[in-house]
Enzyme design. Structure first.
Site, PDB file in Angstrom:
ATOM      1  N   GLU A   1      -2.938   4.290  12.984  1.00 27.25           N
ATOM      2  CA  GLU A   1      -2.919   6.412  12.618  1.00 27.25           C
ATOM      3  C   GLU A   1      -3.250   7.241  13.577  1.00 27.25           C
ATOM      4  O   GLU A   1      -2.952   8.487  13.226  1.00 27.25           O
ATOM      5  CB  GLU A   1      -3.099   5.559  11.038  1.00 27.25           C
TER       6      GLU A   1
ATOM      7  N   PHE B   1       1.277  -2.910   4.710  1.00 28.18           N
ATOM      8  CA  PHE B   1       1.893  -4.633   5.227  1.00 28.18           C
ATOM      9  C   PHE B   1       3.251  -4.826   5.191  1.00 28.18           C
ATOM     10  O   PHE B   1       3.857  -3.803   4.176  1.00 28.18           O
ATOM     11  CB  PHE B   1       1.533  -5.234   4.279  1.00 28.18           C
TER      12      PHE B   1
ATOM     13  N   HIS C   1      -4.540   7.643   5.350  1.00 27.52           N
ATOM     14  CA  HIS C   1      -4.405   6.715   4.756  1.00 27.52           C
ATOM     15  C   HIS C   1      -5.635   5.693   5.059  1.00 27.52           C
ATOM     16  O   HIS C   1      -6.266   5.828   3.675  1.00 27.52           O
ATOM     17  CB  HIS C   1      -2.938   5.284   5.354  1.00 27.52           C
TER      18      HIS C   1
ATOM     19  N   LYS D   1      -9.922   7.506   0.706  1.00 26.14           N
ATOM     20  CA  LYS D   1      -9.727   5.865   0.600  1.00 26.14           C
ATOM     21  C   LYS D   1     -11.893   5.679   0.613  1.00 26.14           C
ATOM     22  O   LYS D   1     -12.633   5.409   0.546  1.00 26.14           O
ATOM     23  CB  LYS D   1      -9.280   5.115   1.614  1.00 26.14           C
TER      24      LYS D   1
ATOM     25  N   HIS E   1      -9.683   1.190  -1.204  1.00 29.90           N
ATOM     26  CA  HIS E   1      -8.209   1.315  -1.260  1.00 29.90           C
ATOM     27  C   HIS E   1      -8.076  -0.241  -1.878  1.00 29.90           C
ATOM     28  O   HIS E   1      -7.653  -0.520  -2.737  1.00 29.90           O
ATOM     29  CB  HIS E   1      -7.946  -0.042   0.021  1.00 29.90           C
TER      30      HIS E   1
ATOM     31  N   CYS F   1       0.844  -1.368   0.091  1.00 23.83           N
ATOM     32  CA  CYS F   1       0.055  -0.321  -0.069  1.00 23.83           C
ATOM     33  C   CYS F   1       0.915   1.342  -0.076  1.00 23.83           C
ATOM     34  O   CYS F   1       0.105   1.887   0.381  1.00 23.83           O
ATOM     35  CB  CYS F   1      -1.168   0.372   1.177  1.00 23.83           C
TER      36      CYS F   1
END
Length: 409
Positions: free
Chosen positions: A313, A397, A302, A331, A336, A165
Site C-alpha cells: 500500500e 481479501f 488502509h 486502524k 481492523h 474489508c
C-alpha cells in the site's frame, strides 16, 4: 447527466465511541482501543488475545422483540446507526425514505456468526432445535442491508456488499454511483462487523495477527519496521448520501461531497496484495474526480499493520502521488473493523477534514524503509491541515481495491 452526490447524515458505533463527536474527540487522546480479551484464552493454539470492541453502544430500547428477531449484532448496529444517521440528516420521519428513490447499499464480511453455527447444528447434531424462521436472515451475507431496508421500509434498489474489508467502502461507492447515475436520490450506505473468535482465528492462521498480548497499547503499529500484525475490531458506520440539488432544496446540512470513486480487482492472489492494482485504483479515483494527485491534501490509509499489506500500500501510494502527501491510518486506533472500516474511516476522515486536523498513526516510531519513507507520515501527534480534498483507501481479501475522494463543501 451526471449528478452531484453529498453526505447529509453520519453515525457510527466504534471502538472509539458510538457518536461521531465522541469518536473524533477520542482521536485527540492518542490512545488506541486495543485490549486483552479473556474469551480467547480457551482456544488451543490461538496466538493472539487482542481485540478492539465497540464502546458506548446500546441496543435502542424501542427495538422490540419483533424488530430484533431477524437481527444479529451486525444488523442491530447497522440499523441503529442508520436510524441515527437519518435523524442527523433530518430525514427520519420523511416519507421520501419509503419512496422508490431511496435505496440501501451496505455490507459486512459475513452474517452473524453465531447464527451460522445454529444453522449448521442441524447437520452436526441431526436436530433442528436451534433453527428458527430468522436463522437464515441473521446468517446471510446481506443481513445488514436487508434489515435496514425492512426497518425503514425502503423501496429503491438494494445493493449488498459482502467483500470483506471493502464491504463498507463499496457500500459508500456503489451508493454514490446509484445517485450519480440517476437511479436514486437518497442512499443509506455503509458497513458493519461484529467481533467473533472465528474471525480472529482466520487471521491468526495466516500469522497476520499481532501477538503483543501483554502490551495492547503498543499495537497495531502500521508501517513501522517492528510491526507484528493486525488487531481485529468491530463496529458500524452509516452515511446518508443524497443528490446535491435535492439536499440543497430541503435546506440540509452537508458534511462533504463525494467526487471520486474507483474499484478494481487484483486477479492474482486471494490474500497477497497487488501493489500495481492498488496504485491503479487510486489513479482511477483521481480520474473520476477530474483531479490531479496534487489536489489531495490527506490520505487515510488502509494500514492494517501486516508485513506485506503495508509495503504494497505505501509504495502504491507513493507511486500515485510522488510526493510527501500527508498520510495516516485510523486502524492504529480501532484495529481492523473489517466490513465496517471503509464506512467508519470515511466518517472520521470527513470529520478531520472539516476540523482541519488529522490524526497520527499511533505506535509508528521507526518507519519501515520498505514502506516508502518519502510519504508524509503523520507521527506522534495530529497535524493541522486545511485542504479541499481527501482520499480514503481500502483493500480486501480476494484482491478487491477501493478508493474514495471527498470534497469539503
Amino acid at each position: 447527466m451526471t449528478r452531484r452526490v453529498v453526505i447529509t447524515g453520519m453515525a457510527l458505533a466504534s471502538p472509539l465511541g458510538s457518536t461521531v463527536d465522541s469518536a473524533f474527540n477520542r482521536l485527540k487522546e492518542y490512545k488506541n482501543c486495543v485490549r486483552y480479551w479473556e474469551e480467547l484464552d480457551r482456544f488451543d493454539k490461538l496466538n493472539t488475545r487482542l481485540v478492539a470492541t465497540v464502546e458506548g453502544f446500546e441496543t435502542p430500547k424501542h427495538f422490540d422483540r419483533k424488530v430484533l428477531r431477524s437481527m444479529g449484532p451486525i444488523s442491530i448496529m447497522s440499523v441503529a446507526t442508520a436510524e441515527e444517521a437519518l435523524k442527523d440528516a433530518g430525514l427520519l420521519e420523511n416519507s421520501l425514505i419509503q419512496s422508490n428513490k431511496t435505496g440501501v447499499s451496505y455490507g459486512s464480511s459475513s452474517g452473524s456468526l453465531n447464527a451460522i453455527f445454529d444453522f449448521y447444528s442441524m447437520y452436526v447434531d441431526n436436530k433442528v432445535k436451534n433453527l428458527n424462521s430468522a436463522s437464515y436472515i441473521k446468517m446471510m451475507s446481506q443481513t445488514a442491508a436487508v434489515n435496514i431496508s425492512l426497518y425503514f421500509k425502503t423501496h429503491g434498489r438494494l445493493i449488498p456488499t459482502s467483500t470483506a474489508c471493502t464491504s463498507g467502502s463499496l457500500g459508500v461507492g456503489y451508493g454514490y454511483e446509484a445517485i450519480k447515475d440517476g437511479y436514486a436520490d437518497i442512499m443509506i450506505s455503509g458497513g458493519a462487523e461484529e467481533i467473533h473468535p472465528t474471525q480472529i482465528g482466520v487471521f491468526d492462521t495466516l500469522y497476520a495477527t499481532s501477538t503483543l498480548n501483554d502490551t495492547p497499547s503498543l499495537t497495531p503499529k502500521p508501517f513501522d519496521k517492528d510491526r507484528d500484525g493486525l488487531v481485529i475490531g468491530e463496529g458500524a458506520g452509516t452515511l446518508i448520501l443524497e443528490e446535491y440539488e435535492h439536499a440543497k432544496t430541503r435546506g440540509a446540512k452537508i458534511y462533504a461531497e463525494i467526487v471520486g470513486f474507483a474499484t478494481n480487482t487484483d486477479g492474482t492472489h486471494i490474500t497477497n496484495p497487488n501493489k500495481d492494482m492498488m496504485r491503479e485504483v487510486m489513479k482511477d479515483s483521481l480520474k473520476s474526480a477530474n483531479l490531479s494527485s496534487k489536489d489531495i491534501g490527506y490520505v487515510n490509509a488502509h494500514g492494517t499493520g501486516t508485513y506485506r499489506g503495508d509495503i504494497a500500500e505505501s509504495n502504491a501510494t507513493y507511486e500515485t502521488f510522488k510526493r510527501n502527501v500527508p498520510i495516516s491510518t485510523i486502524k492504529s486506533y480501532t484495529g481492523h473493523t473489517l466490513g465496517a472500516c471503509g464506512a467508519i474511516e470515511s466518517i472520521l476522515s470527513i470529520q478531520m477534514m472539516n476540523n482541519n486536523w488529522f490524526c497520527p498513526t499511533l505506535n509508528l516510531k521507526n518507519i519501515d524503509p520498505e514502506c516508502a519513507p518519502e510519504l508524509g507520515y503523520i507521527i506522534s501527534e495530529g497535524k493541522e491541515i486545511e485542504t479541499q480534498y481527501i482520499m480514503n483507501n481500502n483493500f480486501a481479501f480476494g484482491g478487491i481495491n477501493t478508493s474514495l475522494i471527498f470534497k469539503r463543501v
